[in-house]
Design an enzyme around this catalytic site. Structure first.
Site, PDB file in Angstrom:
ATOM      1  N   SER A   7       0.851  -1.195   0.000  1.00 25.34           N
ATOM      2  CA  SER A   7       0.000   0.000   0.000  1.00 25.34           C
ATOM      3  C   SER A   7       0.883   1.240   0.000  1.00 25.34           C
ATOM      4  O   SER A   7       1.609   1.494   0.968  1.00 25.34           O
ATOM      5  CB  SER A   7      -0.889   0.004   1.244  1.00 25.34           C
ATOM      6  OG  SER A   7      -1.385   1.314   1.444  1.00 25.34           O
ATOM      7  N   HIS A  32      -1.129  -1.382  -4.376  1.00 19.67           N
ATOM      8  CA  HIS A  32      -2.393  -1.047  -3.713  1.00 19.67           C
ATOM      9  C   HIS A  32      -2.453   0.465  -3.493  1.00 19.67           C
ATOM     10  O   HIS A  32      -1.586   1.054  -2.836  1.00 19.67           O
ATOM     11  CB  HIS A  32      -2.472  -1.795  -2.380  1.00 19.67           C
ATOM     12  CG  HIS A  32      -3.760  -1.642  -1.648  1.00 19.67           C
ATOM     13  ND1 HIS A  32      -4.882  -2.404  -1.934  1.00 19.67           N
ATOM     14  CD2 HIS A  32      -4.123  -0.816  -0.637  1.00 19.67           C
ATOM     15  CE1 HIS A  32      -5.870  -2.053  -1.117  1.00 19.67           C
ATOM     16  NE2 HIS A  32      -5.435  -1.081  -0.323  1.00 19.67           N
ATOM     17  N   ASP A  34      -4.643   3.589  -2.180  1.00 18.45           N
ATOM     18  CA  ASP A  34      -5.747   3.943  -1.290  1.00 18.45           C
ATOM     19  C   ASP A  34      -6.246   5.349  -1.583  1.00 18.45           C
ATOM     20  O   ASP A  34      -5.576   6.335  -1.257  1.00 18.45           O
ATOM     21  CB  ASP A  34      -5.265   3.882   0.165  1.00 18.45           C
ATOM     22  CG  ASP A  34      -5.024   2.453   0.636  1.00 18.45           C
ATOM     23  OD1 ASP A  34      -5.969   1.645   0.558  1.00 18.45           O
ATOM     24  OD2 ASP A  34      -3.901   2.156   1.073  1.00 18.45           O
ATOM     25  N   MET A  36      -8.934   8.194  -0.698  1.00 20.98           N
ATOM     26  CA  MET A  36      -9.817   8.558   0.424  1.00 20.98           C
ATOM     27  C   MET A  36     -10.413   9.940   0.185  1.00 20.98           C
ATOM     28  O   MET A  36      -9.708  10.851  -0.260  1.00 20.98           O
ATOM     29  CB  MET A  36      -9.017   8.608   1.719  1.00 20.98           C
ATOM     30  CG  MET A  36      -8.301   7.317   2.046  1.00 20.98           C
ATOM     31  SD  MET A  36      -7.390   7.514   3.596  1.00 20.98           S
ATOM     32  CE  MET A  36      -6.610   5.909   3.712  1.00 20.98           C
ATOM     33  N   HIS A  65      -8.141   0.978  -4.155  1.00 19.82           N
ATOM     34  CA  HIS A  65      -9.076   0.787  -3.038  1.00 19.82           C
ATOM     35  C   HIS A  65      -9.785   2.113  -2.804  1.00 19.82           C
ATOM     36  O   HIS A  65      -9.207   3.057  -2.280  1.00 19.82           O
ATOM     37  CB  HIS A  65      -8.259   0.340  -1.812  1.00 19.82           C
ATOM     38  CG  HIS A  65      -9.061   0.145  -0.574  1.00 19.82           C
ATOM     39  ND1 HIS A  65      -8.494  -0.050   0.663  1.00 19.82           N
ATOM     40  CD2 HIS A  65     -10.411   0.102  -0.375  1.00 19.82           C
ATOM     41  CE1 HIS A  65      -9.444  -0.194   1.572  1.00 19.82           C
ATOM     42  NE2 HIS A  65     -10.620  -0.099   0.973  1.00 19.82           N
ATOM     43  N   MET A  67     -11.942   4.335  -0.923  1.00 22.76           N
ATOM     44  CA  MET A  67     -12.611   4.649   0.352  1.00 22.76           C
ATOM     45  C   MET A  67     -13.314   5.983   0.147  1.00 22.76           C
ATOM     46  O   MET A  67     -12.940   7.031   0.696  1.00 22.76           O
ATOM     47  CB  MET A  67     -11.567   4.691   1.473  1.00 22.76           C
ATOM     48  CG  MET A  67     -11.112   3.294   1.875  1.00 22.76           C
ATOM     49  SD  MET A  67      -9.598   3.289   2.830  1.00 22.76           S
ATOM     50  CE  MET A  67      -8.413   3.335   1.505  1.00 22.76           C
ATOM     51  N   MET A 136     -11.533  -5.947   5.269  1.00 27.89           N
ATOM     52  CA  MET A 136     -10.749  -4.954   6.023  1.00 27.89           C
ATOM     53  C   MET A 136     -10.471  -5.503   7.415  1.00 27.89           C
ATOM     54  O   MET A 136     -11.397  -5.908   8.120  1.00 27.89           O
ATOM     55  CB  MET A 136     -11.502  -3.627   6.135  1.00 27.89           C
ATOM     56  CG  MET A 136     -11.572  -2.794   4.870  1.00 27.89           C
ATOM     57  SD  MET A 136      -9.979  -2.360   4.143  1.00 27.89           S
ATOM     58  CE  MET A 136      -9.176  -1.452   5.475  1.00 27.89           C
ATOM     59  N   GLY A 141      -9.098   4.116   6.730  1.00 26.83           N
ATOM     60  CA  GLY A 141      -8.846   5.546   6.878  1.00 26.83           C
ATOM     61  C   GLY A 141      -7.404   5.898   7.198  1.00 26.83           C
ATOM     62  O   GLY A 141      -6.957   6.986   6.870  1.00 26.83           O
ATOM     63  N   GLY A 144      -0.989   1.886   9.467  1.00 28.73           N
ATOM     64  CA  GLY A 144      -0.300   1.679  10.739  1.00 28.73           C
ATOM     65  C   GLY A 144      -1.178   1.318  11.917  1.00 28.73           C
ATOM     66  O   GLY A 144      -0.767   1.480  13.065  1.00 28.73           O
ATOM     67  N   ASP A 174      -6.573  -6.405   4.277  1.00 35.49           N
ATOM     68  CA  ASP A 174      -5.931  -5.084   4.303  1.00 35.49           C
ATOM     69  C   ASP A 174      -6.025  -4.470   5.694  1.00 35.49           C
ATOM     70  O   ASP A 174      -7.123  -4.247   6.208  1.00 35.49           O
ATOM     71  CB  ASP A 174      -6.649  -4.188   3.274  1.00 35.49           C
ATOM     72  CG  ASP A 174      -6.062  -2.789   3.170  1.00 35.49           C
ATOM     73  OD1 ASP A 174      -5.004  -2.526   3.760  1.00 35.49           O
ATOM     74  OD2 ASP A 174      -6.687  -1.962   2.463  1.00 35.49           O
ATOM     75  N   GLY A 175      -4.854  -4.184   6.265  1.00 36.94           N
ATOM     76  CA  GLY A 175      -4.802  -3.462   7.523  1.00 36.94           C
ATOM     77  C   GLY A 175      -4.107  -4.227   8.632  1.00 36.94           C
ATOM     78  O   GLY A 175      -4.563  -5.305   9.026  1.00 36.94           O
ATOM     79  N   GLY A 176      -2.990  -3.709   9.072  1.00 29.39           N
ATOM     80  CA  GLY A 176      -2.292  -4.311  10.211  1.00 29.39           C
ATOM     81  C   GLY A 176      -1.644  -5.651   9.925  1.00 29.39           C
ATOM     82  O   GLY A 176      -1.384  -6.416  10.856  1.00 29.39           O
ATOM     83  N   GLY A 196       1.155  -2.001   4.159  1.00 32.13           N
ATOM     84  CA  GLY A 196       1.639  -0.631   4.011  1.00 32.13           C
ATOM     85  C   GLY A 196       2.885  -0.420   4.833  1.00 32.13           C
ATOM     86  O   GLY A 196       4.012  -0.506   4.344  1.00 32.13           O
TER      87      GLY A 196
HETATM   88  C1  DX5 Z   1      -6.315   1.653   5.455  1.00 30.36           C
HETATM   89  C2  DX5 Z   1      -5.841   1.365   4.067  1.00 30.36           C
HETATM   90  C3  DX5 Z   1      -4.729   0.400   4.049  1.00 30.36           C
HETATM   91  C4  DX5 Z   1      -3.485   0.873   4.758  1.00 30.36           C
HETATM   92  C5  DX5 Z   1      -2.768  -0.336   5.274  1.00 30.36           C
HETATM   93  O1  DX5 Z   1      -7.460   2.409   5.423  1.00 30.36           O
HETATM   94  O2  DX5 Z   1      -6.879   0.812   3.287  1.00 30.36           O
HETATM   95  O3  DX5 Z   1      -4.438  -0.038   2.740  1.00 30.36           O
HETATM   96  O4  DX5 Z   1      -2.632   1.624   3.965  1.00 30.36           O
HETATM   97  O5  DX5 Z   1      -1.699   0.065   6.045  1.00 30.36           O
HETATM   98  P1  DX5 Z   1      -1.018  -0.893   7.094  1.00 30.36           P
HETATM   99  O6  DX5 Z   1      -0.532  -2.106   6.362  1.00 30.36           O
HETATM  100  O7  DX5 Z   1       0.094  -0.046   7.626  1.00 30.36           O
HETATM  101  O8  DX5 Z   1      -2.032  -1.234   8.141  1.00 30.36           O
HETATM  102 ZN    ZN Z   2      -6.353  -0.193   1.376  1.00 28.58          ZN
END
Ligand code: DX5
Ligand code: ZN
Length: 220
Positions: A7, A32, A34, A36, A65, A67, A136, A141, A144, A174-176, A196
């Site tokens: 990401s 990826h 993002d 927003m 992605h 959002m 997710m 949003g 990290g 996606d996420g963490g 990310g």
């Molecule tokens: C969050 C994004 C993710 C984000 C992931 O809203 O959709 O793609 O960048 O970041 P990490 O891998 O750091 O959680």
């Molecule tokens: Zn994402």
């Protein structure tokens, strides 16, 4: 079989092109991206001009992605900017079926994303129309954030629903996700991993290699 989708939200924006080239060269098959809008999620990230300018860096899959509220408004612009796959949130589309078809009609792949608290069953009617479902594992949003453990059960449930219907749909998480929990995510049934901070938070080339090694070990 497994795909890494770094990401770029976590990349160094001062040298975004180089960051994309690095992860592509090391073997990440998806980039990826993002987007927003400050409405569906609190933050605003970047949009079409950035995607368009990155397009010349690589021919890897641009996995966008969205959002964004009512992302159907932007599918033509995204196509023109170079998107290959557009992932929209179930929660952001009043007419999800229509939005899915708009994306497919433009010749792009389509994914649907679910927030952590949205049940997998909400996609039953459209599972046979999509290329990918994004589960997710944080509230969207921000990068990290900490992985939410109950989302693993959603991945398992989705894979079993797909198998029961004989559908070969990608499951993206996606996420963490980092090197410490990626095994669990793959075991649950995901095959596309977004990362990310775990990629761009240090030596991106070495981190991509480390993820790909995890993928190889998982196949064994
Ligand atoms: C969050 C994004 C993710 C984000 C992931 O809203 O959709 O793609 O960048 O970041 P990490 O891998 O750091 O959680
Ligand atoms: Zn994402």
């Amino acid at each position: 079989m497994y795909i890494l989708a770094p990401s770029i939200l976590a990349a160094d924006f001062k040298k975004l092109g180089q960051e994309v080239e690095t992860v592509a060269r090391e073997g990440a098959e998806y980039i990826h991206i993002d987007v927003m809008d400050g409405m569906f999620v609190p933050s605003i990230s970047f949009g079409m001009p950035v995607i368009k300018s990155l397009r010349s860096c690589t021919d890897k899959v641009f996995d966008v992605h969205m959002m964004v509220e009512e992302p159907g408004r932007y599918v033509e612009d995204l196509k023109a900017a170079g998107a290959d796959l557009i992932c929209v949130h179930q929660e952001a589309c009043c007419h999800l079926d229509r939005t899915i078809n708009q994306i497919k009609d433009l010749g792009m792949k389509v994914g649907v994303a679910l927030n952590p608290a949205t049940p997998v069953s909400t996609l039953d009617c459209v599972l046979d129309q999509v290329d990918m479902v994004l589960i997710m594992s944080v509230n969207p949003g921000f990068g990290g954030q900490k992985f939410i453990p109950y989302t693993l059960e959603k991945v398992r449930e989705l894979r079993s629903r797909l198998n029961a219907r004989g559908l070969n749909v990608d499951i993206q998480v996606d996420g963490g996700v980092g090197l410490g929990n990626v095994d669990q995510v793959l075991t649950a049934g995901a095959n596309i991993i977004v990362a990310g901070s775990a990629v761009f938070g240090g030596d991106a080339a070495a981190n991509v290699q480390a993820f790909l090694k995890k993928f190889e070990e998982h196949v064994k």
